[in-house]
Design a protein around this motif. Structure first.
Motif, PDB file in Angstrom:
ATOM      1  N   ALA A 241      16.307  -5.818  -0.540  1.00  0.00           N
ATOM      2  CA  ALA A 241      16.488  -7.203  -0.093  1.00  0.00           C
ATOM      3  C   ALA A 241      15.276  -7.648   0.718  1.00  0.00           C
ATOM      4  O   ALA A 241      14.692  -6.853   1.474  1.00  0.00           O
ATOM      5  N   VAL A 242      14.953  -8.915   0.571  1.00  0.00           N
ATOM      6  CA  VAL A 242      13.827  -9.491   1.322  1.00  0.00           C
ATOM      7  C   VAL A 242      14.202  -9.549   2.801  1.00  0.00           C
ATOM      8  O   VAL A 242      15.332  -9.890   3.155  1.00  0.00           O
ATOM      9  N   ILE A 243      13.279  -9.217   3.646  1.00  0.00           N
ATOM     10  CA  ILE A 243      13.491  -9.293   5.095  1.00  0.00           C
ATOM     11  C   ILE A 243      12.438 -10.200   5.723  1.00  0.00           C
ATOM     12  O   ILE A 243      11.413 -10.511   5.106  1.00  0.00           O
ATOM     13  N   ASP A 244      12.729 -10.570   6.966  1.00  0.00           N
ATOM     14  CA  ASP A 244      11.837 -11.469   7.684  1.00  0.00           C
ATOM     15  C   ASP A 244      11.596 -10.912   9.087  1.00  0.00           C
ATOM     16  O   ASP A 244      11.761 -11.615  10.082  1.00  0.00           O
ATOM     17  N   ASP A 245      11.248  -9.652   9.157  1.00  0.00           N
ATOM     18  CA  ASP A 245      11.031  -8.991  10.443  1.00  0.00           C
ATOM     19  C   ASP A 245       9.584  -9.247  10.883  1.00  0.00           C
ATOM     20  O   ASP A 245       8.657  -8.757  10.229  1.00  0.00           O
ATOM     21  N   PRO A 246       9.364  -9.986  11.970  1.00  0.00           N
ATOM     22  CA  PRO A 246       7.990 -10.327  12.384  1.00  0.00           C
ATOM     23  C   PRO A 246       7.132  -9.088  12.626  1.00  0.00           C
ATOM     24  O   PRO A 246       5.921  -9.103  12.364  1.00  0.00           O
ATOM     25  N   GLU A 247       7.750  -8.014  13.104  1.00  0.00           N
ATOM     26  CA  GLU A 247       6.954  -6.808  13.390  1.00  0.00           C
ATOM     27  C   GLU A 247       6.344  -6.264  12.105  1.00  0.00           C
ATOM     28  O   GLU A 247       5.165  -5.907  12.065  1.00  0.00           O
ATOM     29  N   ILE A 248       7.151  -6.218  11.048  1.00  0.00           N
ATOM     30  CA  ILE A 248       6.661  -5.677   9.771  1.00  0.00           C
ATOM     31  C   ILE A 248       5.637  -6.625   9.159  1.00  0.00           C
ATOM     32  O   ILE A 248       4.563  -6.200   8.705  1.00  0.00           O
ATOM     33  N   VAL A 249       5.968  -7.908   9.166  1.00  0.00           N
ATOM     34  CA  VAL A 249       5.056  -8.893   8.555  1.00  0.00           C
ATOM     35  C   VAL A 249       3.711  -8.909   9.279  1.00  0.00           C
ATOM     36  O   VAL A 249       2.643  -8.885   8.656  1.00  0.00           O
ATOM     37  N   ASN A 250       3.750  -8.921  10.604  1.00  0.00           N
ATOM     38  CA  ASN A 250       2.491  -8.969  11.376  1.00  0.00           C
ATOM     39  C   ASN A 250       1.673  -7.698  11.187  1.00  0.00           C
ATOM     40  O   ASN A 250       0.442  -7.743  11.072  1.00  0.00           O
ATOM     41  N   HIS A 251       2.359  -6.560  11.162  1.00  0.00           N
ATOM     42  CA  HIS A 251       1.659  -5.284  10.972  1.00  0.00           C
ATOM     43  C   HIS A 251       0.990  -5.267   9.597  1.00  0.00           C
ATOM     44  O   HIS A 251      -0.175  -4.845   9.470  1.00  0.00           O
ATOM     45  N   ALA A 252       1.710  -5.738   8.583  1.00  0.00           N
ATOM     46  CA  ALA A 252       1.146  -5.772   7.229  1.00  0.00           C
ATOM     47  C   ALA A 252      -0.069  -6.704   7.181  1.00  0.00           C
ATOM     48  O   ALA A 252      -1.085  -6.401   6.554  1.00  0.00           O
ATOM     49  N   LYS A 253       0.022  -7.827   7.868  1.00  0.00           N
ATOM     50  CA  LYS A 253      -1.109  -8.775   7.872  1.00  0.00           C
ATOM     51  C   LYS A 253      -2.322  -8.179   8.567  1.00  0.00           C
ATOM     52  O   LYS A 253      -3.468  -8.370   8.145  1.00  0.00           O
ATOM     53  N   GLU A 254      -2.080  -7.433   9.642  1.00  0.00           N
ATOM     54  CA  GLU A 254      -3.199  -6.791  10.350  1.00  0.00           C
ATOM     55  C   GLU A 254      -3.902  -5.797   9.439  1.00  0.00           C
ATOM     56  O   GLU A 254      -5.140  -5.727   9.405  1.00  0.00           O
ATOM     57  N   ILE A 255      -3.106  -5.021   8.702  1.00  0.00           N
ATOM     58  CA  ILE A 255      -3.703  -4.037   7.791  1.00  0.00           C
ATOM     59  C   ILE A 255      -4.491  -4.745   6.697  1.00  0.00           C
ATOM     60  O   ILE A 255      -5.601  -4.341   6.337  1.00  0.00           O
ATOM     61  N   LEU A 256      -3.915  -5.825   6.195  1.00  0.00           N
ATOM     62  CA  LEU A 256      -4.583  -6.596   5.137  1.00  0.00           C
ATOM     63  C   LEU A 256      -5.949  -7.092   5.615  1.00  0.00           C
ATOM     64  O   LEU A 256      -6.949  -7.040   4.889  1.00  0.00           O
ATOM     65  N   GLU A 257      -5.993  -7.539   6.875  1.00  0.00           N
ATOM     66  CA  GLU A 257      -7.273  -8.027   7.430  1.00  0.00           C
ATOM     67  C   GLU A 257      -8.270  -6.890   7.567  1.00  0.00           C
ATOM     68  O   GLU A 257      -9.461  -7.063   7.287  1.00  0.00           O
ATOM     69  N   LYS A 258      -7.780  -5.742   8.004  1.00  0.00           N
ATOM     70  CA  LYS A 258      -8.685  -4.594   8.158  1.00  0.00           C
ATOM     71  C   LYS A 258      -9.240  -4.164   6.804  1.00  0.00           C
ATOM     72  O   LYS A 258     -10.354  -3.674   6.699  1.00  0.00           O
ATOM     73  N   LEU A 259      -8.427  -4.364   5.756  1.00  0.00           N
ATOM     74  CA  LEU A 259      -8.863  -3.970   4.418  1.00  0.00           C
ATOM     75  C   LEU A 259      -9.871  -4.947   3.839  1.00  0.00           C
ATOM     76  O   LEU A 259     -10.614  -4.612   2.931  1.00  0.00           O
TER      77      LEU A 259
END
Lengths: 713, 92
Positions: A241-259
């Protein structure tokens, strides 16, 4: 202004029970793209099941192996492009991404757009290097080590301790509990993919995956995060199921930026309950196989990617709708053999047209049938194919699905089942009968077809009570059921030679010492089998003992050791009447099987002598009802050996309908003492099965969980 | 002193609030889904916009003909459960 027609090439349409993402990427584009769109499937194998599903691909093309080199791959794409004018290319397999990334500029000069990460970036987060990337960028990740030489494996494994994950350098992971299994799995992975293996510590916790598309400027264009709600035996998320957890979303975005990423990717996380920290498990350089969920959550990532390739714009998508849920199911089709031959000979062919929606049967249809075995959790249950076949039978008014768990995917398929009901997960025939009585009271049915091995004895026990209720069955006696068990089949109680086939001998075992005695007698290789399910190959004594231990872990107290017979796999499906005579039978040659032994592709292959001998065997044991015999045609002697007798319909039985035989309908008609006809149907059809995710609403889950009932339509 | 008001956190979504069929509470951070019986559905709809303990008790009394004390107890217990699941905020 009219949008121009677009054509996109996509790869990754195979994968059997571990589906590659190409099929759902294609489906998501079909559903979400505004304007005319054609999809060309790129495949390495003519039997690439996903591309043959009706309505998925407009054309199929065979492409060369990546090992042939970038230039060969490029030339083939150019060949296709000359005829088909591709606008974009979306590779969906890990190994392809660096190849197409290197070809990106050459493809762009020819008018084929792609959006892929820089080859160095993709390399940096490869499975063998991800741990280092995480260390450099201070990203939490499980303890991981790449073991390039398998000779070093025992030392590293002992340092990690057990359990631990053995992962291939490309795809595949196994959780192992001891050094013998670790060595065995590592050996298999290394033989398949080379490059050694990866050891990773096991962390328990909730699993999350995030898929995203990054634009040409490296910025995140859209993202969907999902929590895995149900895992199969292989650890694959088959409900999410789709979730909207800010911690997960923000962490994923940070990794995406580092990549500094471009294009699609998937990040897998685990969050142990004690630490609440998110650990990055893996990064994949392509869309995941659950990507249809993004379309249902109103954040269609394949559409975002294609737009970014063709006409980048700054439009921001709304966040994905949380709570949107999928369950993994299957789709099946019958492909004319001539189409596959054409693809093999010419390297290109048209894709199958979409199947028109089937109209419901008219008022003359009166028979109501209940069918169990409607899940796909670890193996595809036969009830789904039974329902597919019954759906095209004119006399069938309604089909009711009976599931044991709320993740049984058939519960949520209104095109197969008019109503769905839950059954109690109990060994007590009384509990089963009570529940069926309640179901019948609200939704009467005329015939019931059980489709799971383990429940057949309970149904045999309650058949008279069902009859008193007005529900007919077509079931064997309990004695006949026992006669076909592996223990009775393979230990000399039946004669070995049945003219058209032989029954190989096996040695019964109930401990490791028995296993050692058995292999001393039989030699290698062998198969170690559970009495009901599971068969594990063993090439030497260590593997044989490990196979036995694995059966014990599953709760088995005894098993069988049998000489491995190598050759092509065949099966014969049959329906026997109450006089034990075969009413209709159908032989197939299995073309593709998953590692659980389920058939994902098969060709009708009439075997008159084999079918006749099986009919004699079934009459001898006094069989009634549907049945499947599984055989191997030994490579050298070409003699058929019986491997198993399944006491119910087989999961591929949906093929019988387009062949004009419709075994499920034959069983229903016979149960009702009605005649049935063999219809004329096409013979040269190839059965194909592919995974397909199904959208499930929270209310539908609730209806099954709280009321045990779901009415469709 | 005004009575405290309780409101569902933003991450809570009520599926099926307006239609037929069971209401389902979805925690959008974890995708945890909870089926709701009739009483829970009534209370959750009130908490979607905010309600005091007294207002919740009144709802139960009215909708289900409960006596005052039982309604107060049930309402308080329901709030306690939601609080344990970290699904409600408390405002002055």
């Amino acid at each position: 202004m009219k949008q121009p027609s677009r054509r996109v090439a996509i790869s990754g349409f195979h994968g059997l029970d571990n589906p590659e993402p190409g099929t759902p990427v294609a489906r998501a584009l079909r559903q979400g793209w505004r304007g005319a769109l054609e999809i060309d499937a790129l495949t390495y194998d003519p039997l690439t099941t996903g591309a043959w599903m009706p309505g998925v691909a407009d054309a199929l093309h065979i492409v060369p192996s990546l090992e042939d080199g970038d230039d060969v791959v490029f030339e083939r794409i150019m060949e296709i492009h000359k005829r088909r004018r591709l606008d974009a290319l979306i590779p969906c397999l890990d190994l392809e991404v660096p190849v197409y990334a290197r070809l990106e500029d050459r493809l762009a000069r020819e008018g084929i757009g792609t959006l892929l990460p820089n080859a160095d970036t993709a390399y940096a987060i490869g499975k063998t290097r991800l741990a280092k990337f995480c260390h450099v960028h201070d990203i939490a990740t499980p303890r991981t080590i790449h073991v390039s030489s398998l000779g070093d494996l025992p030392l590293h494994a002992q340092q990690f301790g057990f359990p631990l994950f053995i992962k291939s350098t490309v795809v595949g992971a196994k959780r192992v509990g001891d050094i013998t299994r670790a060595i065995s799995e590592a050996d298999k992975f290394n033989k398949r993919w080379d490059g050694g293996v990866i050891l990773q510590e096991v962390l328990a916790g909730d699993e999350f995956v995030v898929s995203a598309v990054a634009g040409r400027n490296g910025k995140c264009r859209a993202m969907v995060a999902m929590r895995k709600l149900g895992l199969n035996e292989k650890g694959k998320g088959i409900v999410g199921a789709v979730i909207d957890d800010p911690e997960i979303v923000n962490h994923a975005k940070e990794i995406l930026e580092k990549l500094n990423w471009r294009g699609p990717l998937e990040m897998e996380f685990i969050r142990p309950p004690a630490s609440k920290k998110l650990y990055l498990i893996e990064v994949n350089c392509r869309f995941p196989s659950w990507i249809m969920l993004a379309h249902w959550a109103r954040c269609n990532l394949p559409v975002v990617l294609l737009k970014e390739i063709l006409q980048p714009c700054a439009t921001r998508l709304a966040p994905a709708r949380p709570g949107t849920t999928f369950v993994r199911d299957i789709d099946e089709t019958a492909v004319p053999l001539e189409h596959i031959r054409r693809l093999r000979r010419f390297g290109t062919c048209d894709g199958p047209a979409p199947t028109p929606p089937r109209r419901r049967n008219g008022h003359d249809a009166e028979i109501r049938v209940a069918v169990s075995g409607i899940g796909t959790l670890d193996v595809v249950n036969a009830g789904l194919g039974v329902a597919r076949a019954l759906r095209v039978a004119p006399d069938i008014a309604s089909i009711y699905g009976l599931g044991y768990g709320r993740f049984d995917s058939g519960l949520y398929r209104p095109e197969l089942f008019d109503r769905a009901f839950s059954l109690p997960a109990s060994d007590d025939p009384g509990a089963l009968m009570d529940r069926l009585r309640v179901i019948h009271h609200g939704s009467p049915f005329d015939v019931i077809i059980p489709c799971l091995d383990g429940e057949i004895p309970r149904f045999i026990e309650i058949r008279d009570e069902l009859l008193a209720l007005g529900v007919k069955t077509l079931l064997p006696s309990s004695e006949a059921f026992e006669r076909r068990t592996k223990t009775n089949l393979f230990t000399g109680r039946l004669r070995a030679d049945w003219s058209g086939f032989e029954i190989p001998r096996a040695v019964r075992v109930s401990g490791e010492e028995d296993v050692e005695r058995a292999v001393a007698k039989l030699g290698f290789p062998v198969v170690v089998k559970g009495p009901i399910s599971h068969a594990i190959r063993a090439r030497d004594g260590a593997e044989a003992r490990d196979a036995w231990r694995r059966l014990r872990e599953r709760g088995e107290r005894e098993g069988l050791v049998q000489q491995l017979i190598e050759g092509d796999n065949f099966a014969v499906a049959a329906v026997c009447g109450r006089d034990h005579r075969v009413l209709t039978s159908l032989s197939i040659k299995k073309l593709r099987r998953c590692d659980r032994g389920s058939t994902w592709s098969a060709l009708r292959a009439p075997q008159p002598a084999l079918e006749e001998s099986l009919a004699a065997f079934l009459a001898h044991i006094g069989w009634v009802g549907p049945v499947e015999g599984e055989f191997i045609r030994e490579r050298n002697s070409e003699r058929f050996f019986l491997i198993e007798i399944n006491p119910r319909f087989t999961a591929w039985i949906g093929l019988s309908a387009p062949l004009g035989l419709n075994h499920p309908y034959a069983a229903v008609a016979t149960a009702l003492d009605r005649p049935f006809e063999i219809q004329a149907g096409s013979d040269d059809l190839v059965f194909m099965r592919s995974c397909e995710d199904v959208l499930v609403s929270a209310q539908d889950f609730a209806a099954i969980a709280m009321k045990g009932e779901l009415r469709h339509g | 002193m005004s009575e405290r008001r309780y409101v569902l956190k933003k991450r809570v979504v009520l599926e099926g609030a307006t239609g037929e069929g069971a209401m389902v509470l979805v925690d959008t951070h974890s995708a945890t889904m909870s089926s709701c019986n009739d009483a829970a559905s009534v209370l959750l709809q009130a908490l979607a916009t905010g309600a005091t303990k007294a207002e919740l008790a009144t709802r139960l009394e009215t909708e289900f003909s409960l006596d005052g004390e039982a309604a107060k107890t049930d309402g308080a217990e329901f709030l306690h459960r939601l609080s344990a699941m970290d699904l409600i905020d408390e405002t002055a």
